[in-house]
Design a protein around this motif. Structure first.
Motif, short mmCIF file in Angstrom:
data_model
loop_
_atom_site.label_atom_id
_atom_site.label_comp_id
_atom_site.label_asym_id
_atom_site.label_seq_id
_atom_site.Cartn_x
_atom_site.Cartn_y
_atom_site.Cartn_z
N UNK A 184 4.18 3.81 -6.76
CA UNK A 184 3.63 4.64 -7.85
C UNK A 184 2.83 5.81 -7.26
N UNK A 185 3.25 6.88 -7.94
CA UNK A 185 2.21 8.03 -7.42
C UNK A 185 0.95 8.04 -8.23
N UNK A 186 0.07 9.09 -8.10
CA UNK A 186 -1.03 8.83 -8.83
C UNK A 186 -0.93 9.00 -10.13
N UNK A 187 0.01 9.62 -10.91
CA UNK A 187 0.33 9.88 -12.30
C UNK A 187 0.44 8.56 -12.84
N UNK A 188 1.31 7.54 -12.12
CA UNK A 188 1.51 6.18 -12.62
C UNK A 188 0.26 5.40 -12.39
N UNK A 189 -0.75 5.56 -11.56
CA UNK A 189 -1.89 4.75 -11.67
C UNK A 189 -2.73 5.12 -12.65
N UNK A 208 -6.35 8.73 -4.70
CA UNK A 208 -5.80 9.44 -3.52
C UNK A 208 -5.13 8.71 -2.37
N UNK A 209 -5.50 7.23 -2.44
CA UNK A 209 -4.80 6.18 -1.26
C UNK A 209 -4.17 5.36 -1.90
N UNK A 210 -3.38 4.43 -1.13
CA UNK A 210 -2.76 3.13 -1.42
C UNK A 210 -3.02 2.08 -0.41
N UNK A 211 -3.52 1.05 -0.35
CA UNK A 211 -3.44 0.06 0.49
C UNK A 211 -2.02 -0.09 0.94
N UNK A 212 -2.15 -0.48 2.29
CA UNK A 212 -0.86 -0.89 3.01
C UNK A 212 -0.35 -2.35 2.64
N UNK A 213 -1.25 -3.27 2.44
CA UNK A 213 -1.01 -4.47 2.01
C UNK A 213 -1.38 -4.84 0.68
N UNK A 214 -0.23 -4.73 -0.32
CA UNK A 214 -0.55 -4.81 -1.98
C UNK A 214 -1.39 -5.72 -2.48
N UNK A 215 -2.45 -5.21 -3.05
CA UNK A 215 -3.53 -6.23 -3.73
C UNK A 215 -2.81 -6.93 -4.91
N UNK A 216 -3.55 -7.96 -5.27
CA UNK A 216 -3.03 -8.77 -6.33
C UNK A 216 -2.94 -8.05 -7.73
N UNK A 217 -3.84 -7.07 -7.72
CA UNK A 217 -3.75 -6.34 -9.12
C UNK A 217 -2.38 -5.35 -9.12
N UNK A 218 -1.90 -5.45 -10.04
CA UNK A 218 -0.73 -4.30 -10.19
C UNK A 218 -1.13 -2.79 -10.23
N UNK A 219 -2.61 -2.41 -10.63
CA UNK A 219 -3.16 -1.18 -10.61
C UNK A 219 -2.87 -0.76 -9.28
N UNK A 262 -5.17 2.24 4.77
CA UNK A 262 -4.61 2.70 3.70
C UNK A 262 -3.74 3.80 4.12
N UNK A 263 -2.94 4.41 3.12
CA UNK A 263 -2.04 5.59 3.34
C UNK A 263 -2.30 6.47 2.22
N UNK A 264 -1.94 7.61 2.34
CA UNK A 264 -2.20 8.58 1.13
C UNK A 264 -1.16 8.23 0.03
N UNK A 265 -1.75 8.30 -1.38
CA UNK A 265 -1.03 8.01 -2.35
C UNK A 265 -0.13 9.33 -2.86
N UNK A 266 1.08 9.02 -2.98
CA UNK A 266 2.08 10.27 -3.40
C UNK A 266 1.28 10.63 -4.89
N UNK A 267 1.44 12.07 -4.70
CA UNK A 267 1.72 13.15 -3.88
C UNK A 267 0.95 13.68 -2.94
N UNK A 268 -0.30 12.92 -2.48
CA UNK A 268 -1.35 13.48 -1.88
C UNK A 268 -1.02 13.18 -0.48
N UNK A 269 -1.66 14.08 0.59
CA UNK A 269 -1.74 13.81 1.87
C UNK A 269 -3.19 13.76 2.46
N UNK A 270 -3.40 13.36 3.66
CA UNK A 270 -4.77 13.45 4.01
C UNK A 270 -5.47 14.67 4.18
N UNK A 271 -4.53 15.81 4.46
CA UNK A 271 -5.03 17.05 4.38
C UNK A 271 -5.38 17.46 2.94
N UNK A 272 -4.65 16.83 2.00
CA UNK A 272 -5.11 17.35 0.66
C UNK A 272 -6.43 16.59 0.38
#
Length: 203
Positions: free
Chosen positions: A159-164, A143-154, A72-82
């Motif tokens: 996109x950042x968290x607002x788009x999700x 607050x996270x996003x997988x590095x390998x995109x899942x099948x679901x467009x969700x 996983x990576x942090x989903x914008x605009x979040x950071x691991x610190x957030x």
């Protein structure tokens, strides 16, 4: 941080250990007492700030390892610190509420037990979920996003968290057959005479 445990079980165990530790800690009442003084005592405020910075620095390393293990990576605009700051505030707040109103902060969410069972039955206890743990699990996709995109467009990684959140809402509305709410009235328009401080009409 390799682990054979499913992600959900890692979250459940880690969150439960964290929550139990704070509920039993003698430092929480002390911090609350100091927090009550920090508004008028700069020395106390700086001490509390250093304490929280130290806790956050430690947790950033822990969560960075966990994110890496899950891809996983942090989903914008979040950071691991957030993420670390948010979970610290959440568990402290729930600890304070549990101390005075334990019924409001369930330590066993019975309604999720059947749906959250881990299929493997060897070394996994798949025990109860408390409120803190299940909220942490719910926060992770936002607050996270997988590095390998899942099948679901969700899980779209562009996109950042607002788009999700928007996608989740639109999907839910389409599933239950709801239409988006009507546009809110324009409150910037001039108000009528009836709403300009005049005495309301009586019938």
């Amino acid at each position: 941080m390799a682990s054979e445990l499913p992600m959900e079980e890692i979250v459940r165990r880690g969150a439960r250990t964290n929550f139990e530790g704070l509920r039993e800690s003698s430092f929480v009442p002390l911090f609350l007492t100091l927090w009550g003084r920090q508004a008028s005592d700069d020395h106390v405020r700086q001490q509390l700030k250093r304490h929280y910075e130290s806790v956050t620095d430690h947790l950033v390393g822990v969560y960075a390892d966990f994110f890496e293990s899950q891809g996983w990576d942090p989903r914008p605009p979040f950071t691991i610190r957030d993420f670390a700051v948010t979970l610290t505030a959440l568990v402290e707040g729930l600890t304070v509420r549990w101390a005075v109103d334990p019924d409001a902060v369930p330590l066993e969410m019975r309604s999720v037990q059947s749906s959250m069972r881990v299929e493997r039955q060897d070394d996994l206890d798949a025990g109860p979920w408390d409120l803190f743990g299940i909220v942490v699990l719910a926060l992770i996709p936002s607050m996270t996003v997988p590095r390998i995109k899942r099948d679901s467009e969700l899980w779209a990684d562009h996109e950042d968290v607002r788009g999700l959140v928007r996608r989740l809402r639109e999907t839910w509305e389409s599933m239950v057959g709801l239409s988006p709410p009507a546009e809110a009235p324009d409150h910037t328009a001039p108000e009528s005479a009836d709403h300009c401080g005049a005495e309301p009409r009586r019938t």
